[in-house]
Write an enzyme that holds these catalytic residues in place. Structure first.
Site, PDB file in Angstrom:
ATOM      1  N   ALA A 194       0.842  -1.198   0.000  1.00 17.62           N
ATOM      2  CA  ALA A 194       0.000   0.000   0.000  1.00 17.62           C
ATOM      3  C   ALA A 194       0.875   1.245   0.000  1.00 17.62           C
ATOM      4  O   ALA A 194       2.041   1.202   0.406  1.00 17.62           O
ATOM      5  CB  ALA A 194      -0.915  -0.001   1.222  1.00 17.62           C
ATOM      6  N   ASP A 195       0.285   2.320  -0.448  1.00 19.55           N
ATOM      7  CA  ASP A 195       0.918   3.633  -0.341  1.00 19.55           C
ATOM      8  C   ASP A 195      -0.167   4.643  -0.026  1.00 19.55           C
ATOM      9  O   ASP A 195      -1.269   4.561  -0.576  1.00 19.55           O
ATOM     10  CB  ASP A 195       1.635   4.024  -1.638  1.00 19.55           C
ATOM     11  CG  ASP A 195       2.449   5.289  -1.445  1.00 19.55           C
ATOM     12  OD1 ASP A 195       3.397   5.239  -0.631  1.00 19.55           O
ATOM     13  OD2 ASP A 195       2.129   6.315  -2.061  1.00 19.55           O
ATOM     14  N   THR A 196       0.121   5.568   0.870  1.00 19.85           N
ATOM     15  CA  THR A 196      -0.860   6.563   1.307  1.00 19.85           C
ATOM     16  C   THR A 196      -0.260   7.955   1.199  1.00 19.85           C
ATOM     17  O   THR A 196       0.888   8.165   1.589  1.00 19.85           O
ATOM     18  CB  THR A 196      -1.296   6.284   2.764  1.00 19.85           C
ATOM     19  OG1 THR A 196      -1.840   4.958   2.839  1.00 19.85           O
ATOM     20  CG2 THR A 196      -2.339   7.287   3.236  1.00 19.85           C
TER      21      THR A 196
ATOM     22  N   GLY B 182      -3.365   3.695  -2.227  1.00 22.06           N
ATOM     23  CA  GLY B 182      -3.354   2.703  -3.283  1.00 22.06           C
ATOM     24  C   GLY B 182      -3.007   1.377  -2.634  1.00 22.06           C
ATOM     25  O   GLY B 182      -2.112   1.317  -1.789  1.00 22.06           O
TER      26      GLY B 182
END
Length: 188
Positions: free
Chosen positions: A69-71, A106
């Site tokens: 994930a990426d935030t 994502g």
């Protein structure tokens, strides 16, 4: 099948443990600077999450489910990353106070046995209350904002600045659990 979380984030590890009891953590060394922001924040966070997951996939010699994930925090379609220093943290929080901003994550799940990849993104609207300069400085002294996108942690002391949230709370923390639950069902 083995499940791997491609993240060094203790917050993501703790959140994933609510969905999956046993998983391995392998930290991706994907160079996020290789992903160029071209105007779509959804695409940007998915591309970074995919890069992290593929970095792990390419190192494996066994089948696994890989989760990454990426935030990012955005305001006025500008991405606010992690602050460079205390002054940057102050300026970031100051820009958020009394305003709405969006948090995008994502998420990518790869099933290497089936050669399947699912990419999703999610946004959550967060509104900060008015915050005095003294409150911001006191918060920065805790050290909490220095390793967080947008210079705050909703699950920590920074949560006191949140007036309203529309959408998934866990997305703001860094791993949208409800979305991930359905992704995992789909990829099995």
């Amino acid at each position: 099948m083995k499940v791997i979380l491609a993240s060094a984030s203790e917050r993501r590890q703790e959140l994933l443990s609510r969905l999956i009891k046993t998983f391995d953590v392998i930290v991706s060394n994907f160079d996020e600077s290789k992903v160029i922001f071209e105007g779509s924040i959804d695409r940007y966070v998915k591309d970074i999450a995919l890069g992290k997951a593929m970095n792990i996939k390419n190192k494996l010699d066994e089948d696994a489910i890989i989760i990454s994930a990426d935030t990012v925090v955005t305001i006025d379609n500008m991405i606010l990353g992690k602050p460079r220093d205390e002054e940057d943290a102050f300026n970031i929080i100051k820009s958020l106070q009394g305003r709405k901003h969006l948090v995008y994550s994502g998420v990518v799940v790869i099933n290497t046995a089936k050669n399947l990849t699912i990419q999703e993104s999610l946004s959550t609207e967060v509104t900060f209350s008015e915050i005095s300069d003294d409150e911001i400085l006191e918060y920065i002294k805790t050290g909490e904002p220095l390793d967080k996108a947008g210079a705050y942690g909703i699950q920590g002391i920074g949560g006191i600045f949140v007036e309203e949230i529309r959408g998934c709370y866990y997305n703001v923390v860094g791993l949208p659990l409800n979305k991930l639950k359905f992704m995992l069902k789909e990829i099995q």
